[in-house]
Write an enzyme that holds these catalytic residues in place. Structure first.
Site, short mmCIF file in Angstrom:
data_model
loop_
_atom_site.label_atom_id
_atom_site.label_comp_id
_atom_site.label_asym_id
_atom_site.label_seq_id
_atom_site.Cartn_x
_atom_site.Cartn_y
_atom_site.Cartn_z
N HIS A 81 14.32 -11.91 -15.50
CA HIS A 81 14.36 -11.98 -16.82
C HIS A 81 13.99 -10.64 -17.42
CE1 HIS A 81 14.76 -16.37 -18.15
NE2 HIS A 81 14.91 -16.29 -16.56
N GLY A 100 16.32 -2.48 -18.34
CA GLY A 100 16.20 -3.04 -17.15
C GLY A 100 14.82 -3.45 -16.58
#
Ligand code: HEM
Ligand SMILES: *[C@@H]1O[C@H](CO)[C@@H](O)[C@H](O)[C@H]1NC(C)=O
Ligand SMILES: *[C@@H]1O[C@H](CO)[C@@H](O)[C@H](O)[C@H]1NC(C)=O
Length: 329
Positions: A81, A100
């Site tokens: 996540h 990211g």
């Protein structure tokens, strides 16, 4: 007054740890996070030093002395996540939607408000307290902590592959946008496209899903919290791939939850997303191979997982601290 003094004193200690850590010479302090343990290999890189102590502290504080339990699974899921908060398409348009694998999920409370992150509140709280309790905020980055905790947590599961850990991620530039994390109700098209936009092939997506071999679900059917996704949630094995291929015939709790389909086995949850990927022409071939080849599954997972912990990062600017994971100091 006393409290203020205590805090002030802590600040001084933290400043010392930081200066020792950058002094790059023989360890002078016995504060755990400041220096390499005396028994560590002589080739230890200075940047890896804090991670020896952090490994030990995480093992005892967070991972119940080293068990493949709730926090190990949640820390593993957290890496996903965090990392998928990234989009090549948007980046090419000059739009920032996330960095990211940058720890933004720990840094920006707004990410906790996203529906996809609902089940991650406990591990986010746990890791944030860990950072605060051990005064690590000025020593390590949150991106490194997410990657390390997920990697270390999985290493406590039997059958886990040998994994790699890089340190040195800079602080996140901003929160990831909402809507970038695939959900259990998504179509194969959507999941394959979303992972592709983050840099992963359909094969790599399947490899990453080996993580559902050490997984449970609590947010879909509230009547069976913590129901595993395969028969052996403490073992990183091929059962998840094998079991998701068989026919579903029962609801493990109450029927018809969003993102869930019928399961072949009582007590186990089957995600709709796993069901469709096990049967889609683009992903089914690898799915079936992994069901029958544990070594291949482990190897491919380790590669894809390392790649996931590096999304948005320039690996030439990071330091390989895998040595820490191999140590038992
Ligand atoms: C298409 C992509 C994916 C979808 C749709 C998906 C969906 C889900 C869902 C719905 C759950 C159950 C959460 C709950 O109800 O508590 C779950 C659990 C989990 N997922 Fe995924 N997942 C995906 C990919 C991944 C990847 C790439 C990883 C790799 C790290 C991962 C690791 C995990 C783990 C370890 C759990 C167990 C968490 C726990 O037991 O607390 N998943 N996933
Ligand atoms: C799953 O494993 C069982 C038991 O080893 C085996 O009989 C079955 O053929 C496997 N299924 C698949 C699809 O590999
Ligand atoms: C990655 O870092 C190296 C070393 O600092 C640098 O030479 C290279 O240009 C960077 N690559 C990218 C894509 O930023």
């Amino acid at each position: 007054m006393h409290l203020f003094n205590a805090i002030f004193f802590q600040l001084i200690i933290v400043a010392k740890i930081a200066s020792y850590a950058s002094a790059a010479s023989t360890p002078t302090s016995n504060t755990p996070s400041s220096s390499c343990p005396r028994s560590s290999p002589t080739f230890t890189k200075q940047q890896c030093c804090p991670w020896y102590a952090i490994q030990e502290l995480l093992r005892t504080d967070t991972f119940d002395g080293g068990s493949c339990g709730k926090n190990a699974r949640a820390a593993l899921r957290l890496t996903f996540h965090d990392a998928l908060g990234y989009s090549k398409v948007q980046e090419n348009l000059g739009k920032y939607v996330g960095g990211g694998a940058d720890g933004s999920i720990l840094q920006f409370p707004q990410e906790l408000g996203y529906a996809s992150n609902k089940g991650l509140r406990p591990i986010i709280t746990t890791l944030s307290s860990f950072l605060a309790n051990h005064h690590l905020a000025s020593i390590i980055s949150l991106g490194d902590l997410v990657a390390f905790a997920g990697t270390l947590g999985l290493s406590y599961c039997s059958g886990a592959p040998e994994m790699t850990f890089y340190a040195g991620r800079p602080a996140a530039k901003g929160p990831a946008a909402d809507g970038l994390i695939s959900g259990p109700q998504d179509s194969a098209d959507d999941m394959i496209a979303r992972f592709s936009d983050a840099g992963f092939s359909a094969d790599e997506l399947v490899a990453l899903l080996a993580s559902h071999s050490v997984a449970a679900a609590s947010t879909l059917d509230a009547s069976i919290p913590g129901a595993p996704l395969d028969k052996t949630p403490k073992a990183f094995d091929t059962r998840f791939f094998n079991e998701t291929l068989s026919k579903g015939k029962l609801w493990p709790g109450t029927p018809n939850h969003y993102g869930e389909v019928m399961s072949p086995v009582r007590g186990q949850v089957r995600l709709q997303s796993d069901f469709v990927l096990a049967r889609d022409a683009r992903t089914a071939p690898m799915w079936r191979r992994y069901a029958n080849d544990a070594d291949l599954m482990r190897r491919d997972f380790a590669k894809a997982f390392l790649k996931m912990t590096l999304v948005g990062q320039n690996v030439s600017e990071l330091v390989d601290c895998t040595e820490v994971l191999r140590s038992s100091i």
